[in-house]
Enzyme design. Structure first.
Site, short mmCIF file in Angstrom:
data_model
loop_
_atom_site.label_atom_id
_atom_site.label_comp_id
_atom_site.label_asym_id
_atom_site.label_seq_id
_atom_site.Cartn_x
_atom_site.Cartn_y
_atom_site.Cartn_z
N ARG A 104 5.08 8.88 -0.79
CA ARG A 104 4.20 9.33 -1.88
C ARG A 104 4.30 10.85 -1.97
NH1 ARG A 104 0.77 4.69 -0.01
NH2 ARG A 104 0.11 3.55 -1.87
N ARG A 164 -9.60 0.16 -9.62
CA ARG A 164 -9.44 0.07 -8.17
C ARG A 164 -10.35 1.04 -7.42
NH1 ARG A 164 -3.29 2.62 -7.34
NH2 ARG A 164 -3.87 3.14 -5.23
N HIS A 198 -9.13 16.23 8.60
CA HIS A 198 -8.26 16.46 9.74
C HIS A 198 -8.80 15.81 11.01
CE1 HIS A 198 -6.17 19.54 7.34
NE2 HIS A 198 -5.17 19.05 8.02
N GLU A 228 4.30 -1.38 -11.85
CA GLU A 228 2.87 -1.32 -11.56
C GLU A 228 2.03 -1.34 -12.83
OE1 GLU A 228 1.89 2.21 -9.30
OE2 GLU A 228 3.37 3.41 -10.36
N CYS A 245 5.43 -2.49 -2.57
CA CYS A 245 4.97 -1.35 -1.76
C CYS A 245 3.46 -1.14 -1.89
CB CYS A 245 5.74 -0.08 -2.09
SG CYS A 245 5.53 0.46 -3.78
N ASN A 276 -1.22 -2.29 -6.15
CA ASN A 276 -2.55 -1.67 -6.25
C ASN A 276 -2.87 -1.38 -7.71
OD1 ASN A 276 -2.19 -1.59 -3.49
ND2 ASN A 276 -1.68 0.58 -3.42
N ASP A 277 -1.93 -0.74 -8.40
CA ASP A 277 -2.16 -0.44 -9.80
C ASP A 277 -1.96 -1.68 -10.67
OD1 ASP A 277 -3.06 2.22 -10.17
OD2 ASP A 277 -1.12 2.91 -9.43
C1 PEP Z 1 0.53 0.92 -6.08
O1 PEP Z 1 0.00 1.24 -7.15
O2 PEP Z 1 0.55 -0.24 -5.63
C2 PEP Z 1 1.20 1.94 -5.25
C3 PEP Z 1 1.92 1.61 -4.20
O3 PEP Z 1 1.01 3.24 -5.57
P1 PEP Z 1 -0.35 4.05 -5.34
O4 PEP Z 1 -1.23 3.23 -4.44
O5 PEP Z 1 0.06 5.34 -4.72
O6 PEP Z 1 -0.88 4.18 -6.72
MG MG Z 2 0.41 3.11 -8.07
#
Ligand code: PEP
Ligand code: MG
Length: 539
Positions: free
Chosen positions: A294, A463, A187, A429, A500, A452-453
């Protein structure tokens, strides 16, 4: 000059003197008492005073930084009124015939340990909160005043700061926060961001008494503090500060301007959020929609399954705030690094490839349907879309859509309004989803690429693993080729594709994304205007 590195929680460049934050340094002395009843009375009266102090802090925070951030003081009040907490203090006093200070300290340590031993990141962070409220009670019991308040403009250096310590400081007097420890989701970090004060966490070695009072410069953009900076560094930072200020001013002019390339191609520029509290920044930065909500953060913040109604209120709030702009709610994506104790998921050797996201939802349809009902009910109040995470097959999409249809019929039968033609999209993803995106495109209304995934699965590089993060090439040609495949397959079927994942905010790749035909980018709210500017400068 000494240069130390930490992790940035909030950007900005500042110069000033270091002030090492010290608490009153009180030690609790264990004493034996004659009357447990009297001592419990003393505890209850100190506790009530602490609750009143927190009420004042809550009001101060609410006025200065908003309701969402002020909530932490309401949580602190609740902790002090918690039955288990109070029973524990009273029991220790009666059983051990010790002073209230000792009983509060022991309770605080026990509760903090209990919180930090849970697997839930949110609950772990409550350990600092229970210590904070207990210190407040101990301070009152031992006749101390309010916690120290900063009086001159300084760079605050601390081990970590409790939210109540942060909020009691006069924000005009704080140039930066530099913490030896701390976590980016605490926080205090959230408060620093909402105060827009440069802040670093994990700055090892900064808590050195010799630094107290010394001149320093903080670069919140790359997580550095320079103690007694030399002339060259100071000049470099002054220039950076001026440039960033100028950039920010210029970017503000892009509010209300369309996100179109020079050739007139429109890119939908949306924001990623975790909770409704992020809305302020979304609106301030003029996002054109929410590209990724999310939703699992609602679950992570809760110590039990959030009810349909709690979820409905959260989704409705976001939908209403965004008006007719799209709000893409990603259904529950827990598992892997996002562990939630009350889901009781068995320990896994390899959780990133284990029971997560849509796999859990399809295994446990009651949980999934509760969320779908909340989303569908909220869809009557704005432009909500549903997005399914971690899809690997057509079958998963079909089974999810069957459940969505079931919930729709239930709402229909009960006469509860919802958007009958709500759009359903999926995250791309996993490599499997990218490869069969032609088949998936026939089943859904849109794609959003979770880079990201996707990157971790395509490159086989975790990651979460800091040891290999330097090797992880986010610009790898394999990813860019898959993005092309996905965009082409979606366009052939007349649906759109966005990004995203974090890569969506990668300015260097933006021309490539535009060339590949990406329709939407969803990025963190603070990056919106910068990306809009880059799009407008692209061909
Ligand atoms: C991703 O995997 O790119 C994604 C946007 O979801 P998260 O980062 O929440 O896994
Ligand atoms: Mg993801």
């Amino acid at each position: 000059m000494i240069e130390l590195s930490g992790r940035s929680v909030c950007g900005g460049v500042t110069f000033g003197k270091i002030s090492i934050f010290s608490r009153n340094g009180r030690t609790v002395k264990r004493t034996h008492i004659q009357s447990a009843e009297e001592e419990i009375g003393r505890f209850l009266s100190a506790r009530d005073s602490a609750v009143s102090e927190l009420e004042v802090l809550y009001e101060k925070a609410r006025v200065e930084i908003g309701e969402a951030q002020a909530q932490i003081f309401a949580i602190h009040q609740m902790m002090l009124e918690d039955e288990d907490y109070n029973d524990s203090v009273k029991n220790i006093i009666s059983a051990q015939m010790v002073n209230a200070e000792t009983a509060v300290l022991a309770t605080s340590d026990n509760f903090a340990r209990m919180f930090s031993e849970t697997e839930d990141a949110y609950m772990q962070e409550r350990a600092a909160d229970v210590k904070d409220v207990s210190d407040r009670v101990i301070n009152i019991l031992s006749g101390g005043g309010e916690t120290k308040i900063v009086t001159e403009q300084t760079i605050i250096v601390a081990d970590d700061l409790a939210p109540s310590e942060t909020i009691q400081m006069d924000k005009e007097k704080i140039l930066a926060f530099v913490m030896e420890n701390g976590s980016s989701t605490s926080h205090t970090a959230i408060l620093a961001r909402s105060m827009n004060i440069p802040a670093l966490i994990g700055t090892k070695g900064v808590l050195n008494p010799e630094f107290n009072g010394k001149a320093a410069a903080v670069d919140g953009y790359n997580g550095k503090i320079y103690i007694e900076p030399d002339e060259k560094t100071a000049e470099m930072l002054k220039k950076k500060k001026q440039e960033k200020e100028l950039q920010r001013e210029l970017l503000k002019k892009l509010k209300d301007k369309p996100t179109v390339t020079k050739r007139g191609r429109k890119i939908n520029l949306y924001a990623n959020i975790g909770t409704p509290e992020d809305l302020g920044s979304v609106l301030l930065n003029d996002a054109e929609g929410i590209g990724l909500f999310r939703s699992e953060f609602l679950y992570l913040k809760s110590d039990d399954f959030p009810s349909e109604d709690v979820q409905f209120q959260a989704y409705r709030r976001v939908a209403e705030a965004m008006g007719d702009k799209p709000v893409i709610i990603r259904t529950l994506d827990i598992g892997a690094d996002k562990k939630i104790g009350y889901f009781n998921i068995a320990e896994e050797e390899n959780p990133a490839m284990g029971m997560r996201a849509i796999r859990i939802c399809l295994e446990r349809p009651t949980i999934f349907k509760t969320q779908l009902r909340a989303i569908l009910r909220a869809s009557a109040f704005g432009n909500i879309m549903i997005m399914l995470p971690m899809i690997t097959s057509v079958d998963e999409v079909e089974r999810s859509k069957t459940l969505i249809d079931e919930v729709k019929s239930e709402l229909e039968n009960s006469g509860i309004p919802y958007n009958r033609s709500i759009e359903v999209g999926i995250m791309i993803e996993t490599p499997a989803a990218a490869v069969i995106s032609d088949l998936l495109a026939e089943k859904v209304d849109f794609f959003s690429i979770g880079t990201n995934d996707l990157t971790q699965y395509v490159l086989a590089m975790d990651r979460q693993n800091s040891g290999i993060s330097a090797m992880l090439d986010t610009h790898h040609e394999a990813i860019l080729r898959l993005i092309k495949t996905v965009v082409d397959n979606s366009h052939k079927k007349g649906i759109w594709t966005g990004i995203c994942g974090e890569l969506g905010a990668d300015i260097e790749l933006l021309p490539r994304f535009i060339e590949l035909g990406i329709d939407e980018l969803s990025v963190s709210p603070s990056r919106i205007l910068e990306i809009r500017s880059a799009v407008r400068e692209s061909e």
